[in-house]
Design a protein around this motif. Structure first.
Motif, PDB file in Angstrom:
ATOM      1  N   ASP A  99       0.612 -11.079   7.083  1.00  0.00           N
ATOM      2  CA  ASP A  99       1.605 -11.770   6.256  1.00  0.00           C
ATOM      3  C   ASP A  99       2.883 -12.184   6.972  1.00  0.00           C
ATOM      4  N   GLY A 100       3.167 -11.625   8.110  1.00  0.00           N
ATOM      5  CA  GLY A 100       4.440 -11.959   8.734  1.00  0.00           C
ATOM      6  C   GLY A 100       4.381 -11.995  10.247  1.00  0.00           C
ATOM      7  N   GLY A 101       5.441 -12.545  10.827  1.00  0.00           N
ATOM      8  CA  GLY A 101       5.567 -12.545  12.283  1.00  0.00           C
ATOM      9  C   GLY A 101       6.386 -11.342  12.715  1.00  0.00           C
ATOM     10  N   LEU A 102       7.248 -11.520  13.714  1.00  0.00           N
ATOM     11  CA  LEU A 102       8.134 -10.435  14.159  1.00  0.00           C
ATOM     12  C   LEU A 102       9.389 -10.420  13.283  1.00  0.00           C
ATOM     13  N   GLY A 103      10.090  -9.292  13.306  1.00  0.00           N
ATOM     14  CA  GLY A 103      11.313  -9.155  12.507  1.00  0.00           C
ATOM     15  C   GLY A 103      11.032  -8.470  11.186  1.00  0.00           C
ATOM     16  N   GLN A 104      11.898  -8.746  10.195  1.00  0.00           N
ATOM     17  CA  GLN A 104      11.771  -8.110   8.886  1.00  0.00           C
ATOM     18  C   GLN A 104      10.526  -8.628   8.143  1.00  0.00           C
ATOM     19  N   VAL A 105       9.659  -7.695   7.743  1.00  0.00           N
ATOM     20  CA  VAL A 105       8.458  -8.062   6.984  1.00  0.00           C
ATOM     21  C   VAL A 105       8.338  -7.123   5.777  1.00  0.00           C
ATOM     22  N   THR A 106       8.097  -7.699   4.607  1.00  0.00           N
ATOM     23  CA  THR A 106       7.911  -6.901   3.393  1.00  0.00           C
ATOM     24  C   THR A 106       6.434  -6.935   3.006  1.00  0.00           C
ATOM     25  N   TYR A 107       5.892  -5.772   2.700  1.00  0.00           N
ATOM     26  CA  TYR A 107       4.494  -5.714   2.268  1.00  0.00           C
ATOM     27  C   TYR A 107       4.397  -4.843   1.014  1.00  0.00           C
ATOM     28  N   GLN A 108       3.306  -5.029   0.271  1.00  0.00           N
ATOM     29  CA  GLN A 108       3.122  -4.306  -0.990  1.00  0.00           C
ATOM     30  C   GLN A 108       2.407  -2.974  -0.745  1.00  0.00           C
ATOM     31  N   THR A 109       2.929  -1.916  -1.363  1.00  0.00           N
ATOM     32  CA  THR A 109       2.277  -0.603  -1.334  1.00  0.00           C
ATOM     33  C   THR A 109       2.016  -0.192  -2.784  1.00  0.00           C
ATOM     34  N   PRO A 110       1.205   0.845  -3.003  1.00  0.00           N
ATOM     35  CA  PRO A 110       0.989   1.318  -4.387  1.00  0.00           C
ATOM     36  C   PRO A 110       2.299   1.723  -5.071  1.00  0.00           C
ATOM     37  N   ASP A 111       3.330   2.064  -4.275  1.00  0.00           N
ATOM     38  CA  ASP A 111       4.617   2.475  -4.850  1.00  0.00           C
ATOM     39  C   ASP A 111       5.620   1.315  -4.937  1.00  0.00           C
ATOM     40  N   GLY A 112       5.177   0.099  -4.608  1.00  0.00           N
ATOM     41  CA  GLY A 112       6.086  -1.046  -4.675  1.00  0.00           C
ATOM     42  C   GLY A 112       6.292  -1.667  -3.306  1.00  0.00           C
ATOM     43  N   PRO A 113       7.133  -2.719  -3.226  1.00  0.00           N
ATOM     44  CA  PRO A 113       7.350  -3.397  -1.941  1.00  0.00           C
ATOM     45  C   PRO A 113       8.079  -2.524  -0.922  1.00  0.00           C
ATOM     46  N   GLN A 114       7.696  -2.670   0.342  1.00  0.00           N
ATOM     47  CA  GLN A 114       8.295  -1.887   1.431  1.00  0.00           C
ATOM     48  C   GLN A 114       8.643  -2.849   2.570  1.00  0.00           C
ATOM     49  N   THR A 115       9.854  -2.704   3.129  1.00  0.00           N
ATOM     50  CA  THR A 115      10.280  -3.596   4.219  1.00  0.00           C
ATOM     51  C   THR A 115      10.348  -2.819   5.527  1.00  0.00           C
TER      52      THR A 115
ATOM     53  N   ILE B 149     -14.279 -12.836   8.816  1.00  0.00           N
ATOM     54  CA  ILE B 149     -13.118 -13.474   9.459  1.00  0.00           C
ATOM     55  C   ILE B 149     -11.911 -12.537   9.501  1.00  0.00           C
ATOM     56  N   VAL B 150     -12.140 -11.225   9.376  1.00  0.00           N
ATOM     57  CA  VAL B 150     -10.992 -10.324   9.219  1.00  0.00           C
ATOM     58  C   VAL B 150     -10.027 -10.381  10.402  1.00  0.00           C
ATOM     59  N   THR B 151     -10.512 -10.759  11.573  1.00  0.00           N
ATOM     60  CA  THR B 151      -9.611 -10.798  12.741  1.00  0.00           C
ATOM     61  C   THR B 151      -8.652 -11.978  12.683  1.00  0.00           C
ATOM     62  N   THR B 152      -8.990 -13.017  11.914  1.00  0.00           N
ATOM     63  CA  THR B 152      -8.175 -14.238  11.936  1.00  0.00           C
ATOM     64  C   THR B 152      -7.725 -14.669  10.543  1.00  0.00           C
ATOM     65  N   ILE B 153      -7.638 -13.746   9.612  1.00  0.00           N
ATOM     66  CA  ILE B 153      -7.168 -14.100   8.264  1.00  0.00           C
ATOM     67  C   ILE B 153      -5.744 -14.658   8.356  1.00  0.00           C
ATOM     68  N   GLN B 154      -5.549 -15.832   7.747  1.00  0.00           N
ATOM     69  CA  GLN B 154      -4.235 -16.459   7.747  1.00  0.00           C
ATOM     70  C   GLN B 154      -3.400 -15.980   6.557  1.00  0.00           C
ATOM     71  N   ARG B 155      -2.099 -16.266   6.606  1.00  0.00           N
ATOM     72  CA  ARG B 155      -1.201 -15.769   5.563  1.00  0.00           C
ATOM     73  C   ARG B 155      -1.653 -16.234   4.173  1.00  0.00           C
ATOM     74  N   GLU B 156      -1.981 -17.526   4.044  1.00  0.00           N
ATOM     75  CA  GLU B 156      -2.370 -18.037   2.722  1.00  0.00           C
ATOM     76  C   GLU B 156      -3.715 -17.453   2.285  1.00  0.00           C
TER      77      GLU B 156
ATOM     78  N   ASN C 113       8.192  -5.132  15.627  1.00  0.00           N
ATOM     79  CA  ASN C 113       8.663  -5.392  16.994  1.00  0.00           C
ATOM     80  C   ASN C 113       7.583  -5.957  17.912  1.00  0.00           C
ATOM     81  N   LEU C 114       6.308  -5.732  17.560  1.00  0.00           N
ATOM     82  CA  LEU C 114       5.214  -6.221  18.414  1.00  0.00           C
ATOM     83  C   LEU C 114       3.982  -6.507  17.560  1.00  0.00           C
ATOM     84  N   LYS C 115       3.362  -7.658  17.825  1.00  0.00           N
ATOM     85  CA  LYS C 115       2.053  -7.964  17.232  1.00  0.00           C
ATOM     86  C   LYS C 115       1.125  -8.356  18.374  1.00  0.00           C
TER      87      LYS C 115
END
Length: 763
Positions: free
Chosen positions: A143-159, A205-212, A163-165
């Motif tokens: 879902d994101g590049g480098l820097g601040q990324v927010t993702y969904q967890t069972p307890d809500g969004p987490q930011t 295609i799990v290795t190349t799933i795009q954001r959309e 630093n490296l992908k």
């Protein structure tokens, strides 16, 4: 520096491979031990305790011992299943342990590094060495590049701060290539994967799933997820990963039997059949819409894919088909069924021994004798109860019939023993004995009547549908579809002629079933939780509305490309608006996939130019040769060109599909190739499987498939001249991944006249 990094990652990979090897040995040993223990427990099940039923206390103790033994057996079975599942994951990971690394930091916590693969893996101490691609934390990778990324967890969004992908291509325990990227998935990684050859089975295609695509996969809130995607945008692949994700996310509350996918044809179902097992999941239930309909319409030949595609319709027939596929006709069917609550329901006699047992007139009287507020389903249930009750009351009188007396007198010794199995040991007198056997004989004979009542055989569903068609003008505005009453009735006469020969057009099959469901009060398959429908553009609004009622508790994912409508043609372009009426707009999500990954830039630019309306289709920057167009004076010269192109494709180690418009033309070119000594496999039925090497296939069976190279045979004015065949031409051409060749004689289709000359090479 790069070499040192790769050396470090290879050392890490070596350690993971070692851990996986140890886990393989440990789990294999556990499974062998558990199986041996289970076998021993089974063998000695009753020898490990004595059965004593002399009094209540002993009986209770014996029951407790049996329960304890059974519990131990269940524990061994569960342990065996868990270890087997873990072993499958380990062995899958040994082929390809991981494909990504993420370094991130959450707030002031210390930095973390995780590796992502096709499944989760922990070492013997319980430390996570590999995270499943479906785990919440793995969403960072997609879902994101480098820097601040927010993702969904069972307890809500987490930011977190990423630093490296890093992305890996691994084979046989060695890192082939690795890339660091600031993007979600780097172009280098995509080029590596997209440059691979096509196969007879779709790959994960799990290795190349795009954001959309990841938005499609992880959506858990939409009741309707509508995915409109350009050809080759990865929509089908993403949806299969979505199935895998949902089975992972709701493990224990959702199983594969509660997920159903409708594929365009059986050939395509086989093509995608390996994706979920490759990801460690069971395959969901799979049907084509034709299969789903025909299993519920026995003894009637429903129009198949071949007939639908090949049939030539008059303008009036096209308008009738448009009407029968509309939401207006769906509402008309419902309105007609509601009118049957007052009058008009058609019934059949229930017959027994060549005489009428319950007449259709008597059944009709019963059906309409109930309160006016009874709906059809309640009315039918009450009628069946009354008929069963009447049947039971007729047992006594029927026992005195002459045929029953003769049957009792003719009973063989063996039949007497069968009938006495559940009867008294002896009878008080001969009258009691006769009554016992007579009752048994009558009850057995009445079984067919009871089944006819229970299975609704007294409903005249065929006559009812015909009556609906005849009166359809009262429930729908025919003129809104450009039809007069006379044209409609003429079509009803044509329908009746086919129906008498037990043939049913696909346009009538769904309304026929829907009316039957309304008549019987059927509530659909309520245990199904998720419904996926691929190639949505070839469904009518009526069919989709019917599926919505057939799976009332399910969430729907619909996917397709409105530019690829083969059966519904231009009608598909209003489909999104029609489907939106069936779902809550607040719980509907539409996702557009405009990036095409399947084909080279040259092929994508060419296929996009076939379409008139300038759809948003973006080509991925993967280079290849320009498509070629070759127009020859005659068919023999065209065959020579085809043979030369096949040699070019073979030299590039590219598999080729020769695609013709119709089955007849596919068979024709196959015969020409065979006579010329060109080896190929003809795919003429959707029940065949794709074969390696050159295949010849009609256009309507190529839906959803992809090939290294495509040769479009006879793209001439004869086969492709109508404007509504433009989508078909686009669909065929967009099957090509690397190379597209278009052959025509004696002249090219006018539908290709608008394609700019710089987009192809003329030969």
């Amino acid at each position: 520096m790069a070499d040192l990094e790769q050396q470090f990652e290879q050392t890490h990979l070596d350690g993971i491979m070692d851990e996986l090897g140890q886990a393989n040995k440990r789990l294999s040993a556990e499974i062998d031990r558990t199986k041996a223990e289970e076998k021993s427990l089974n063998k000695n099940f009753f020898s490990d305790f004595s059965i004593n039923l002399t009094n209540d206390a002993e009986t209770i103790e014996t029951a407790a011992s049996i329960q304890q033994q059974q519990q131990m057996l269940d524990e061994r079975a569960n342990a065996w299943q868990q270890s087997s599942a873990q072993l499958k994951t380990v062995r899958r990971l040994q082929q390809n342990p991981f494909f990504a690394r993420i370094d991130f930091q959450e707030g002031s916590e210390k930095p973390e590094t995780i590796y992502i693969g096709l499944g989760s893996f922990t070492n013997a101490q319980g430390k996570f060495l590999i995270y499943d691609w479906r785990a919440p934390i793995s969403s960072i990778y997609y879902d994101g590049g480098l820097g601040q990324v927010t993702y969904q967890t069972p307890d809500g969004p987490q930011t977190v701060q990423v630093n490296l992908k890093r992305q890996f291509v691994i084979a046989n325990g060695r890192i082939q290539t690795m890339f660091d990227t600031t993007e979600t998935i780097g172009d280098q990684m995509l080029l590596e994967v997209l440059g691979e050859k096509s196969d007879t089975q779709m790959k994960s295609i799990v290795t190349t799933i795009q954001r959309e695509q990841n938005q499609i996969i992880r959506d858990t809130s939409a009741e309707l997820l509508f995915v409109q995607g350009a050809a080759g945008s990865g929509k089908t692949s993403a949806v299969l990963q979505r199935v895998a994700y949902l089975l992972y996310r709701y493990r224990g509350n959702l199983n594969a039997s509660q997920v159903i996918m409708f594929s365009p044809n059986q050939l395509f179902s086989d093509y995608i059949g390996n994706v979920l097992p490759e990801l460690g999941e069971q395959n969901m239930v799979q049907f084509t819409f034709y299969q789903y309909v025909t299993r519920r319409v026995p003894n009637i030949a429903v129009q198949d894919l071949f007939s639908q595609f090949e049939v030539v319709q008059t303008p009036a027939q096209k308008q009738v088909a448009k009407l029968k596929g509309s939401l207006a006709f769906f509402d008309a069917t419902k309105a007609y069924a509601t009118s049957l609550e007052q009058s008009g329901m058609k019934f059949r006699d229930i017959r027994f021994r060549d005489t009428v047992f319950f007449s259709k007139h008597r059944i009709q009287e019963i059906f309409y004798s109930f309160n006016a507020n009874y709906h059809l389903g309640n009315r039918l249930s009450a009628t069946k109860e009354r008929l069963i009750s009447m049947l039971n009351r007729k047992v006594e009188s029927t026992m005195k019939s002459k045929w029953v007396q003769e049957a009792v007198e003719d009973l063989s010794a063996e039949r007497i023993r069968e009938l006495q199995a559940n009867g008294p040991g002896e009878f008080k007198n001969s009258d009691e004995e006769y009554r016992f056997y007579a009752r048994k004989i009558v009850m057995d004979a009445f079984e067919s009547i009871q089944q006819a009542i229970v299975r609704n055989h007294f409903l005249n569903s065929r006559g009812q549908y015909l009556a609906f068609l005849k009166s359809a003008g009262k429930f729908v505005d025919l003129s809104a579809f450009g039809l007069s009453e006379a044209q409609w009735q003429a079509d009803v006469d044509d329908f009746l002629a086919e129906f008498k020969n037990r043939r049913l057009a696909m346009a009538d099959a769904t309304p026929y079933l829907y009316l039957y469901d309304l008549m019987t009060g059927r509530h659909g398959e309520r245990n199904m939780r998720y419904v996926f429908i691929d190639e949505i553009q070839d469904y009518t609004p009526f069919q989709l509305a019917y599926l919505r009622t057939s799976f009332p508790k399910a969430r729907f994912t619909l996917l397709g490309d409105l530019n690829q409508a083969i059966f519904t043609k231009s009608e598909s372009h209003t489909l999104i608006q029609d489907v939106a009426k069936l779902f809550d707009p607040d719980k509907t999500r539409v996702i557009q996939l405009t990036q095409s990954y399947r084909s080279t830039k040259q092929v994508t630019d060419f296929t996009k130019a076939i379409l008139r309306s300038g759809q948003a289709i973006n080509a991925f920057d993967r280079q290849g040769p320009l498509p070629t167009i070759s127009v020859k004076a005659d068919e023999q010269a065209l065959l020579t060109e085809l043979e030369a192109q096949l040699k070019v494709n073979d030299a590039a180690k590219q598999t080729t599909a020769v695609i013709a418009k119709t089955l007849e033309e596919s068979e024709h070119i196959f015969q020409l190739m065979h006579a010329a000594g060109i080896a190929a496999t003809l795919i003429k039925s959707e029940n065949q499987r794709l074969a390696a090497g050159v295949i010849v296939v009609p256009s309507y069976l190529a839906k959803g498939l992809e090939f290294d190279a495509v040769i479009l045979w006879q793209a001439n004015a004869h086969f492709f001249h109508e404007e509504d065949e433009r989508e078909l031409l686009y669909t065929i051409a967009s099957r090509a991944m690397h190379r597209l060749t278009i052959l025509a004689s004696p002249e090219l289709s006018p539908l290709l006249a608008q394609v700019a000359p710089e987009l192809y090479e003329k030969r």
